[in-house]
Design an enzyme around this catalytic site. Structure first.
Site, short mmCIF file in Angstrom:
data_model
loop_
_atom_site.label_atom_id
_atom_site.label_comp_id
_atom_site.label_asym_id
_atom_site.label_seq_id
_atom_site.Cartn_x
_atom_site.Cartn_y
_atom_site.Cartn_z
N GLY A 92 0.82 -1.09 -0.01
CA GLY A 92 0.10 -0.18 -0.06
C GLY A 92 0.92 1.11 0.09
O GLY A 92 0.50 2.43 0.82
N ASN A 110 1.14 -2.40 5.30
CA ASN A 110 0.62 -0.94 5.43
C ASN A 110 -0.80 -0.85 4.89
O ASN A 110 -1.71 -0.22 5.10
CB ASN A 110 1.40 -0.05 4.93
N SER A 157 -4.45 1.55 14.04
CA SER A 157 -4.87 2.68 14.17
C SER A 157 -5.37 3.12 15.45
O SER A 157 -5.50 2.25 16.49
CB SER A 157 -6.23 2.86 13.17
N TYR A 174 -13.88 -1.40 10.63
CA TYR A 174 -12.36 -1.03 10.39
C TYR A 174 -11.55 -0.94 11.77
O TYR A 174 -10.59 -1.66 11.85
CB TYR A 174 -12.26 0.52 9.84
N LYS A 193 -8.40 -3.36 13.19
CA LYS A 193 -6.96 -2.65 13.45
C LYS A 193 -6.61 -3.09 15.16
O LYS A 193 -5.53 -3.39 15.42
CB LYS A 193 -7.07 -1.18 13.59
#
Length: 255
Positions: A15, A92, A145, A158, A162
């Site tokens: 990424g 990433n 994150s 999401y 993480k």
């Protein structure tokens, strides 16, 4: 940054066509590492690699889907074929799909799980196999994150992935430490990237609610990543480093 700190090291960064991933790849390469730069977009991968090469770095683009297990093995094989070994892996690549929990579609959940979790898990697995075979030791880092620590509106899926990546890093300490492989995570907060700056209010909003008075830059996050995969951190494993200007200490909502 100490020049040549990563001399003779070979890294994969997924990424990395732009944003945080690109900055990580650039800093690693300019500090002496050979970097295989992955992005889903061949155009972005080529442009990013070309920029790093123009600055004097050793970087090769390798475009493809970092959630695909077959492609993940191809990345590892290509890094070894081109550069002779594998030392560092930065998982990433990730996807953020906003949506309220009560109406979140199955297709969106599957996309988030496939890239954020499946891609990271199997990249670590295939990289670890290679590093163990080399008997050289190495470093694997997952990009987490702050949403894995603090609830954030419309990011249940999401944030779940993480938080899971941080547990994955801790779990792999049990299995990979004997092979001198470190496993860590970095959890960025609000960061100024090409994507986030598409929101014209993003920079001012996060400057207002972040104790340090600004959102992170990509350099802020990359500096933390490079420390954790450097020789300076060879006895640090199973840990998470939050880079958010103090936001998780107060957790003021942007909404």
């Amino acid at each position: 940054m100490i020049t040549n700190k990563f001399a003779n090291q070979v890294a994969i960064v997924t990424g990395a066509g732009q944003g945080i991933g690109f900055e990580i790849a650039k800093q690693l390469s300019l500090a002496g590492a050979a970097v295989l730069l992955n992005d889903l977009s061949a155009e972005l991968a080529d442009q990013a690699s070309g920029t790093i090469k123009a600055l004097g770095g050793n970087c090769h683009p390798f475009a493809g889907d970092a959630s695909d297990i077959g492609f993940i093995q191809q990345m590892v094989d290509e890094a070894v074929r081109r550069f002779g070994r594998l030392s560092i892996v930065i998982a990433n690549a990730g996807i953020t799909l906003f949506g309220d929990f009560l109406n979140y579609p199955a297709a969106s959940l599957q996309s988030v799980m496939n890239l954020n979790l499946q891609g990271s898990f199997f990249l670590a697995q295939r990289a670890a196999r290679q590093i163990i075979a080399q008997k050289t030791g190495g470093s694997i880092l997952f990009m987490s994150s702050v949403t894995g620590h603090q609830a954030h509106q419309n990011l249940a899926a999401y944030g779940m992935t993480k938080a899971a990546l941080e547990m994955l890093a801790k779990s792999l300490v049990v299995e990979l430490s004997q092979h001198q492989i470190t496993l860590n995570t970095v959890a960025p907060g609000a960061t100024l990237t090409e994507r986030t700056m598409e929101d014209e209010n993003y920079q001012n909003t996060w400057a207002r609610i972040t104790p340090m008075g600004r959102a992170a830059t990509v350099e802020d996050v990359a500096n933390a990543v490079l420390f954790l995969v450097s020789p300076d951190a060879r006895h640090i494993t199973g840990q998470n480093l939050i880079v958010d200007g103090g936001w998780t200490a107060v957790s003021t909502s942007p909404y």
